[in-house]
Motif scaffolding. Structure first.
Motif, short mmCIF file in Angstrom:
data_model
loop_
_atom_site.label_atom_id
_atom_site.label_comp_id
_atom_site.label_asym_id
_atom_site.label_seq_id
_atom_site.Cartn_x
_atom_site.Cartn_y
_atom_site.Cartn_z
N ASN A 156 0.85 -1.19 0.00
CA ASN A 156 0.00 0.00 0.00
C ASN A 156 0.89 1.25 0.00
N GLY A 165 -0.73 4.57 1.09
CA GLY A 165 -0.95 4.56 2.53
C GLY A 165 0.34 4.83 3.28
N ASP A 166 1.44 4.23 2.81
CA ASP A 166 2.75 4.50 3.41
C ASP A 166 3.10 5.98 3.31
N LEU A 185 -8.31 10.67 -4.28
CA LEU A 185 -8.98 9.44 -3.88
C LEU A 185 -10.47 9.50 -4.21
N HIS A 215 -3.59 4.68 -5.60
CA HIS A 215 -4.83 5.24 -5.05
C HIS A 215 -5.91 4.16 -4.93
N GLU A 260 -5.44 0.94 -4.51
CA GLU A 260 -5.11 0.03 -3.42
C GLU A 260 -5.44 0.63 -2.06
N LEU A 261 -5.23 1.93 -1.91
CA LEU A 261 -5.59 2.56 -0.64
C LEU A 261 -7.11 2.56 -0.45
N ALA A 273 -7.98 -0.75 0.82
CA ALA A 273 -7.60 -0.86 2.24
C ALA A 273 -8.59 -0.11 3.13
N GLN A 274 -9.17 0.96 2.62
CA GLN A 274 -10.14 1.73 3.39
C GLN A 274 -11.55 1.14 3.33
#
Length: 343
Positions: free
Chosen positions: A225, A228-229, A271, A319, A321-322, A325-326
Motif C-alpha cells: 500500500n 498509505g505508506d 482518492l 490510489h 489500493e488505498l 484498504a479503506q
C-alpha cells in the motif's frame, strides 16, 4: 555564491546558494528530464563536507558540482560522506561513481535494499517488474511500447550497495550539527529525510516537494500500500517541529507543514475522483487513469509522454489500493488482470 532568495522560477539556475549558515543548495542538471535539475545540499565544517544527495552520474552534473564546490574553496576530495534520501538515479548514482574514485562513505535508507538488489541484477531487463505490473493494471499496450523502447539497452554500471544503511532514529553529527534520520516510505520504500531541528531545516529529498506531487507506486519491489505508506509518512513529518523545506526539486520554501497539508488535501481529492471513476464503470487502473486529468494543465492520459503515462497508471493503482484498504472499493484478479469495483 549567493543567498537563496531568488524567485521560485529560477531554482534550476546553476550556482551555489546559501540557505542557512554552513549549508548551500547546489542545483545539478538532469539529462532529458522534465524536472530539469536536482538540488544537492552541501554541509561544510572544518573537518570536511557532507552532501545530502549526489545528483545523476552524468558529465554535466559532475562539472556543475565541481564548479560549485570550487566556489566554496573545496573539491570533491573534501567530501567525507553522502547522505542519500533514496535510490533513484538522480539522487544516488553520482555518489556511487565518486566513491569509486575517492572512497568517501555513502549511506542510504535500509528500506531501499530490496529494490536496489533487484536493480543490480545483471540478468534483469530494464523496467522488467514495472512492465509486468502495467500489464496487470490493464496497460498492456503501454507496456509493449516501453518494452520496445528499452529492448537491447546495455545495463548501466551505476548501481552498488552503500557503505551503510540508515534506519529511523539514527543521527548524523557533522560539527555542531545533528541530523535526525526519519523514515518516510512512499515515493520509495526506503526513502528517508534528514531533520536538523536546531537550525529548523528539513532535507526532504522527494518526500515533500514544493510545486509537484512525488510519484507513488513506481519501483521494482512495491509495498502492499505505497500511498498509505506515503500519507502515513506525511503525518509523521507533520508531527515534528516545522522547518524550512529544502526539497530535491524546486525552490526552498518557509514551511514543511504548509506543504504537507496541501499534499494531504490533494491526495484526498484524488482518492474521491478515483472512487467516482470506478463507480462510473472504470475497472482497471488504466481505465481509471484514462478518466482522470494529469498535471496542473489538466491533460488527458494520452497527452502525456510514454514514461509519464506509466507513472500515471502506477500512481492510479496506488490510489486504488488505498481505497481497497479503506473498504471503499473491492479488488479481484482474473486472467492476469486486476479489476476494481465499488464496495
Amino acid at each position: 555564491m549567493t543567498s537563496d532568495d531568488g524567485s521560485p522560477d529560477d531554482w534550476t539556475t546553476p550556482g551555489t546558494f546559501e540557505v542557512a549558515p554552513g549549508v548551500w543548495r547546489v542545483p545539478l542538471p538532469l539529462p532529458d528530464d522534465g524536472l530539469r535539475a536536482v538540488n544537492v545540499y552541501v554541509l561544510r565544517h572544518d573537518d570536511g563536507l557532507v552532501l545530502v544527495d549526489s545528483g545523476w552520474a552524468v558529465a554535466g552534473a559532475r562539472a556543475a558540482l565541481d564548479a560549485a564546490l570550487e566556489e566554496l574553496d573545496s573539491t570533491v576530495k573534501d567530501v567525507r560522506r553522502f547522505l542519500v534520501t533514496h535510490m533513484h538515479r538522480d539522487h544516488y548514482t553520482q555518489a556511487v561513481h565518486l566513491r569509486r574514485e575517492f572512497g568517501m562513505r555513502v549511506s542510504l535508507g535500509a528500506g531501499e535494499r530490496p529494490s536496489l538488489e533487484v536493480t543490480m541484477s545483471p540478468e534483469r531487463d530494464p523496467l522488467a517488474e514495472q512492465l509486468d505490473r502495467l500489464r496487470q493494471l490493464g496497460a498492456g499496450e503501454l507496456a509493449d511500447t516501453l518494452a520496445r523502447i528499452t529492448r537491447g539497452r546495455v545495463p548501466e554500471e551505476d548501481w552498488e550497495l552503500p557503505d551503510d544503511w540508515f534506519r529511523g532514529g539514527d543521527e548524523v553529527r557533522h560539527g555542531d550539527r545533528t541530523l535526525h534520520v526519519v523514515e518516510t516510505p512512499g515515493h520509495t520504500r526506503g526513502h528517508v529525510v534528514f531533520h536538523d531541528t536546531g537550525a529548523r531545516l528539513l532535507f526532504a529529498g522527494d518526500h515533500v516537494l514544493p510545486t509537484i506531487t512525488p510519484s507513488i507506486g513506481f519501483e521494482p519491489v512495491l509495498s502492499a500500500n505505497p500511498l498509505g505508506d506515503f500519507l502515513g509518512s506525511l503525518a509523521l513529518v507533520r508531527q515534528r517541529p516545522d522547518a524550512r523545506l529544502l526539497p530535491a526539486h524546486g525552490p526552498v520554501t518557509p514551511s514543511v507543514h504548509a506543504r504537507v497539508d496541501e499534499l494531504v488535501a490533494h491526495h484526498g481529492a484524488r482518492l474521491d475522483e478515483t472512487e467516482v471513476a470506478v463507480a462510473r464503470g472504470a475497472q482497471s487502473a488504466y481505465e481509471v487513469a484514462s478518466r482522470l486529468r494529469w498535471t496542473r494543465r489538466e491533460r488527458e492520459l494520452g497527452d502525456l509522454d510514454v514514461f509519464n503515462r506509466m507513472l500515471a497508471v502506477t500512481e492510479t493503482a496506488a490510489h486504488l489500493e488505498l481505497l481497497v484498504a479503506q473498504g471503499r472499493l473491492t479488488r479481484a484478479d482474473a486472467d492476469g488482470l486486476r479489476c476494481y469495483a465499488s464496495a
